[in-house]
Design a protein around this motif. Structure first.
Motif, PDB file in Angstrom:
ATOM      1  N   GLN A  94     -60.845 -15.903  15.602  1.00 20.36           N
ATOM      2  CA  GLN A  94     -60.893 -17.488  15.540  1.00 20.36           C
ATOM      3  C   GLN A  94     -62.564 -17.754  15.596  1.00 20.36           C
ATOM      4  N   LEU A  97     -63.242 -17.875  11.864  1.00 21.32           N
ATOM      5  CA  LEU A  97     -62.657 -18.905  11.150  1.00 21.32           C
ATOM      6  C   LEU A  97     -63.585 -20.394  11.503  1.00 21.32           C
ATOM      7  N   GLU A 101     -65.561 -22.836   9.019  1.00 13.04           N
ATOM      8  CA  GLU A 101     -65.228 -24.304   8.964  1.00 13.04           C
ATOM      9  C   GLU A 101     -66.601 -25.250   9.015  1.00 13.04           C
ATOM     10  N   VAL A 129     -55.646 -12.403   9.793  1.00 12.44           N
ATOM     11  CA  VAL A 129     -55.857 -13.813  10.105  1.00 12.44           C
ATOM     12  C   VAL A 129     -56.740 -14.563   9.305  1.00 12.44           C
ATOM     13  N   ARG A 132     -55.256 -15.266   5.918  1.00 11.59           N
ATOM     14  CA  ARG A 132     -54.299 -16.377   5.847  1.00 11.59           C
ATOM     15  C   ARG A 132     -54.888 -17.897   6.207  1.00 11.59           C
ATOM     16  N   HIS A 133     -55.991 -18.015   6.903  1.00  7.23           N
ATOM     17  CA  HIS A 133     -56.203 -19.184   7.594  1.00  7.23           C
ATOM     18  C   HIS A 133     -57.501 -19.626   6.947  1.00  7.23           C
ATOM     19  N   SER A 134     -58.125 -18.852   6.061  1.00  4.82           N
ATOM     20  CA  SER A 134     -59.632 -19.104   5.797  1.00  4.82           C
ATOM     21  C   SER A 134     -59.214 -20.507   4.652  1.00  4.82           C
ATOM     22  N   PRO A 135     -60.123 -21.408   4.718  1.00  2.00           N
ATOM     23  CA  PRO A 135     -60.218 -22.534   3.610  1.00  2.00           C
ATOM     24  C   PRO A 135     -60.968 -21.821   2.265  1.00  2.00           C
TER      25      PRO A 135
END
Length: 142
Positions: A94, A97, A101, A129, A132-135
């Motif tokens: 978390q 990420l 951001e 994780v 899968r979620h990194s921009p």
């Protein structure tokens, strides 16, 4: 434009390998080493203000984060370069990420322990994780 590369670092062998790989992959990049103090392993104490044990635990974890940053800086020195270091407190995936951001990051290079099966289910995978979620693009180093 010089790429800004984030390398999450916990002073493990995979993290050290990822940092060294980042130096090779982005020789002119700005490397940011992020250490996360993992609060998921701190015990919950209802009256933490009255419990010196929880503050001692927190000091221990923050001391470990300092050791991790120093280890990353030593690796950078061996490569003849400097790194920017940052520390966050929370759940590692978390916090990584959220850092991506809120800050200029062009690429992430992250180490993976390569766990599988039940161990991976129980311990989870920070790298998975993040992937899968990194921009931004992520390179996983095993």
């Amino acid at each position: 434009m010089v790429p800004r590369v984030l390398v999450p670092f916990d002073d493990s062998k995979p993290a050290a390998d990822a940092l060294e790989y980042a130096f090779d992959l982005f020789p002119d990049g700005d490397i940011v080493v992020l250490t996360v103090v993992d609060t998921s392993s701190l015990p919950f104490v209802p009256n933490a203000a009255d419990d010196t044990r929880s503050s001692d635990d927190a000091r221990t974890f923050l001391g470990e984060a300092t050791d991790h940053r120093n280890a990353a800086e030593t690796i950078a020195d061996e490569h003849g370069t400097a790194v920017e270091t940052r520390t966050r407190i929370g759940i590692p995936a978390q916090e990584i990420l959220e850092y991506i951001e809120r800050n200029p990051v062009d690429h992430v290079v992250i180490g993976s322990h390569g766990r599988s099966g039940v161990v991976r289910i129980l311990l989870g995978s920070v790298a998975e994780v993040v992937v899968r979620h990194s921009p931004v693009p992520v390179t996983v180093v095993r």
